[in-house]
Design a protein around this motif. Structure first.
Motif, PDB file in Angstrom:
ATOM      1  N   ARG A   1       0.831  -1.205   0.000  1.00 11.27           N
ATOM      2  CA  ARG A   1       0.000   0.000   0.000  1.00 11.27           C
ATOM      3  C   ARG A   1       0.870   1.261   0.000  1.00 11.27           C
ATOM      4  O   ARG A   1       0.563   2.246  -0.683  1.00 11.27           O
ATOM      5  CB  ARG A   1      -0.930  -0.001   1.211  1.00 11.27           C
TER       6      ARG A   1
ATOM      7  N   LEU B   1       2.401   1.763  -3.485  1.00  9.52           N
ATOM      8  CA  LEU B   1       1.407   2.170  -4.482  1.00  9.52           C
ATOM      9  C   LEU B   1       0.986   3.630  -4.321  1.00  9.52           C
ATOM     10  O   LEU B   1       0.459   4.235  -5.251  1.00  9.52           O
ATOM     11  CB  LEU B   1       0.167   1.272  -4.399  1.00  9.52           C
TER      12      LEU B   1
ATOM     13  N   SER C   1       2.466   5.364  -9.514  1.00  6.00           N
ATOM     14  CA  SER C   1       1.170   5.530 -10.172  1.00  6.00           C
ATOM     15  C   SER C   1       1.310   6.042 -11.602  1.00  6.00           C
ATOM     16  O   SER C   1       0.476   5.742 -12.463  1.00  6.00           O
ATOM     17  CB  SER C   1       0.279   6.474  -9.362  1.00  6.00           C
TER      18      SER C   1
ATOM     19  N   SER D   1      -4.695  -1.626 -10.595  1.00  2.65           N
ATOM     20  CA  SER D   1      -5.922  -2.248 -10.106  1.00  2.65           C
ATOM     21  C   SER D   1      -5.641  -3.623  -9.517  1.00  2.65           C
ATOM     22  O   SER D   1      -6.162  -3.985  -8.448  1.00  2.65           O
ATOM     23  CB  SER D   1      -6.930  -2.359 -11.255  1.00  2.65           C
TER      24      SER D   1
ATOM     25  N   SER E   1      -3.725  -3.229  -6.219  1.00  2.00           N
ATOM     26  CA  SER E   1      -4.626  -2.690  -5.191  1.00  2.00           C
ATOM     27  C   SER E   1      -5.539  -3.782  -4.646  1.00  2.00           C
ATOM     28  O   SER E   1      -5.849  -3.813  -3.447  1.00  2.00           O
ATOM     29  CB  SER E   1      -5.457  -1.539  -5.762  1.00  2.00           C
TER      30      SER E   1
END
Length: 705
Positions: free
Chosen positions: A536, A539, A545, A554, A557
């Protein structure tokens, strides 16, 4: 013990100084001051001295310290070591042995004073590193002493700067983050740092009254927009003057503002520390006097939970050395040292608390075997007493192992060990219904993933903040069902960042290729939520990103979402206990004991048939002379051992240190390859260990049908 301590004291130099490190020791446990100042009699245990995580954290502190010095390019190095006492024979520093003597330290004090009081130009800016200040029994070496001219007034001021590699966010004020709600006491998280500044300020005040106390810390809000990396070359991008030009105070402040460090005045907090209920000044004076007393046993401390992490606990001290831990416990309990060494103590109980320890000691329960089921409000079989602990009724379901049950199982293990070798034939407890329900939700193939991570105090790469965590390596095992219903385990993929530059994008792309399909097919496992948290964090980076496709973002995540990865550590804590684990659910505490308890694992791994990306024909179940399985991590240390210590990675802290060493451009190709191979082997064993635990659970449940 008193005779030993007195004899040791008399053989040393009569005058002993109380230093910052000794004050820090005394604040935790005054008795340790005796042990710290007599290292030849009371050595620290090997596990503490050689702990790779502690060594890595120390190195990170040193790196930040060196970084901060470069913000003062005109600074003068006075002395590089702060001793625990002047009469300590010597101490380790950077692998070399440095002798210490009163003359040596008096020279440092004199040199510091002459440098600060240079009469050539009394208004000149003077900065010294590791300068020495002594007053009476007190001796300090502040990281930075900065004598500055106050803008406008022309008056000089001495700034005492304590450098700490502590993460800080400069968007907050000192008072809002460090003081408790009523602004009258310091939060426990920051208290040790303020106490360090307070002691140094107290001593400096006696010699140099006009001074201020500062903390210089890592600023987590900095460095994200720095064009260069401060970590590799320790270069500082600053518009302030460097080199031989003497900067003004304003120019130095500007240089710090452009760095990853923050300088904070903490005089208000220092005063709180010096005048708290436990008067700091009085305590320091008492410790200094006791340090020079003819009977150093005057340092007395009650035994308690704080003893659980004592670095002076030696179960097998060498000739003419003593275990400080057992010395304390013998004096407090009147139990002979040999009995204390041979038996686990109540302080070793899993999940112990100060309140529990206080109750046990008040009942004179010293050994783990002194405890009974009723001490945990349990029946002998581990079920909750009918009339005990009404607030624990939800524990009566029996679907999970409670903390008290785990503690009682540990006591039972200890009692059984006096009758038979529980290492060779360990008992285990498995909550069948709960674990089976969890396992029914799993979908094959099963993916086991483990990250190796680092959070450097001084960032390695541009656009990263101090202590920003990132993963540089992963290993990935797959356990799948074959057409005949049998299970097959194989090491499916791995990644290790070996290129220059940040690893985030390359790591995440490799991870998507390895386990991206598990979003739709299969189940992914981690041991503790560490991988989820790290993923997390990575990201959330703007660099990531903007570099990954929307599909990859996606997928990743989803993997780190609430239902992404199954936490095997959580399942072990809820449903599994095995003798020899000490009640812990750490995979490294469970693995050896689980192999000993599992016939299924012995069948699979007792032959040299394991093959992975970094092992060929490996036998992971090897027995010692007593018939007990060896720890696979001990076996790992003997696989292609390297002459380079950093290349023998068998613990997580060592992995971070090894990756740090790979940033060194001066490494030879052989050294670099040895480190890389060791990292790959270690991480592969981590995911293999996870798979082994699941295989063992499957075997246990099958045997109970």
């Amino acid at each position: 013990a008193a005779a030993i301590s007195a004899a040791a004291h008399k053989t040393e130099t009569p005058l002993r100084y109380l230093t910052k490190s000794l004050v820090r020791t005394a604040l935790k446990c005054p008795r340790k001051v005796v042990y710290a100042t007599n290292p030849s009699l009371y050595p620290r245990n090997k596990e503490h001295v050689e702990d790779p995580l502690l060594q890595h954290l120390s190195q990170e502190g040193d790196r930040f310290g060196e970084y901060c010095k470069r913000l003062f390019p005109h600074g003068v190095e006075i002395g590089k070591h702060d001793v625990s006492a002047v009469d300590a024979a010597s101490k380790r520093q950077n692998g070399a042995r440095i002798s210490s003597s009163p003359t040596c330290f008096e020279n440092l004090v004199t040199k510091t004073h002459h440098t600060l009081m240079d009469e050539k130009d009394e208004n000149e800016r003077i900065t010294v590193f590791e300068g020495a200040i002594r007053h009476g029994f007190f001796y300090v070496q502040p990281d930075i002493l900065d004598k500055v001219v106050k803008p406008g007034s022309g008056q000089t001021e001495l700034r005492v700067i304590e450098v700490k590699s502590k993460s800080w966010d400069s968007r907050h004020t000192v008072e809002s983050k460090m003081l408790n709600a009523k602004k009258k006491s310091i939060k426990s998280l920051f208290l040790p740092y303020i106490q360090d500044v307070a002691f140094q300020s107290m001593v400096c005040r006696l010699m140099y009254p006009d001074h201020k106390g500062f903390l210089m810390v890592d600023d987590a809000d900095r460095a994200k927009n720095m064009k260069c990396s401060p970590g590799h070359d320790m270069l500082i991008e600053s518009s302030g003057p460097m080199g031989s030009i003497l900067p003004s105070l304003d120019e130095t402040i500007h240089a710090i503002d452009d760095s990853i460090a923050t300088l904070m005045n903490v005089d208000e907090l220092v005063e709180i520390a010096l005048t708290s209920e436990v008067t700091f000044k009085d305590a320091a004076q008492r410790w200094a006097e006791e340090l020079n007393d003819a009977t150093p046993d005057s340092f007395s401390t009650p035994i308690g939970l704080q003893c659980s992490s004592c670095e002076y606990r030696l179960n097998d001290p060498s000739e003419r050395t003593y275990s400080g831990f057992h010395n304390c416990w013998k004096n407090a309990t009147s139990i002979e040292t040999e009995e204390l060494r041979q038996n686990p103590l109540v302080v070793d109980l899993y999940g112990n608390t100060k309140a529990m320890m206080k109750i046990f000691l008040s009942k004179k329960k010293i050994l783990l075997s002194d405890l009974s089921a009723i001490d945990f409000d349990l029946e002998e079989d581990g079920t909750l007493l009918e009339d005990g602990a009404p607030n624990r009724k939800k524990e009566r379901s029996g679907h999970t192992i409670t903390k008290c049950q785990r503690q009682w199982y540990q006591v039972q293990t200890n009692k059984r060990s006096t009758v038979s070798n529980t290492n060779v034939h360990p008992n285990y407890v498995i909550k069948r219904n709960g674990l089976e329900q969890e396992m029914k939700t799993w979908r094959y193939p099963l993916h086991f993933i483990d990250f190796e991570t680092v959070a450097p105090a001084v960032p390695f790469y541009p656009n990263m903040s101090p202590y920003e965590i990132f993963a540089f390596q992963f290993s990935h095992h797959i356990l799948d069902k074959k057409s005949d219903g049998s299970l097959k385990l194989h090491h499916a993929s791995e990644f290790l960042h070996t290129e220059r530059g940040p690893p985030n994008v390359a790591f995440l792309k490799a991870l998507v290729n390895a386990i991206g399909s598990t979003v739709d097919v299969g189940t992914t496992f981690q041991w503790s939520p560490h991988e989820t948290h790290v993923l997390r964090s990575m990201l959330s980076s703007q660099e990531v990103s903007s570099s990954l496709s929307s599909q990859d973002m996606s997928t990743l995540s989803a993997i780190c979402g609430n239902k992404g990865m199954v936490d095997l550590c959580k399942l072990a804590r809820k449903y599994y206990y095995v003798d020899g684990s000490g009640g812990s659910s750490s995979i490294k505490r469970l693995l050896k004991s689980t192999i000993n308890a599992s016939d299924h694992l012995k069948t699979i791994y007792s032959s040299p048939t394991y093959n992975g990306m970094n092992f060929s024909n490996m036998q992971w179940c090897q027995l010692d002379d007593s018939g007990c399985a060896k720890d696979p991590y001990d076996i790992l240390s003997n696989v292609n051992p390297s002459q380079h210590d950093i290349a023998n990675v068998t613990k997580g802290g060592a992995a971070a240190a090894a990756f740090h060493s790979l940033q060194n451009l001066d490494l030879s190709s052989n050294e670099r390859k040895a480190i890389e191979n060791s990292l790959l082997r270690y991480c592969e064993l981590d995911t293999l260990a996870m798979a082994m635990i699941v295989q063992a659970w499957q075997g246990f449940l099958s045997n109970e049908e």
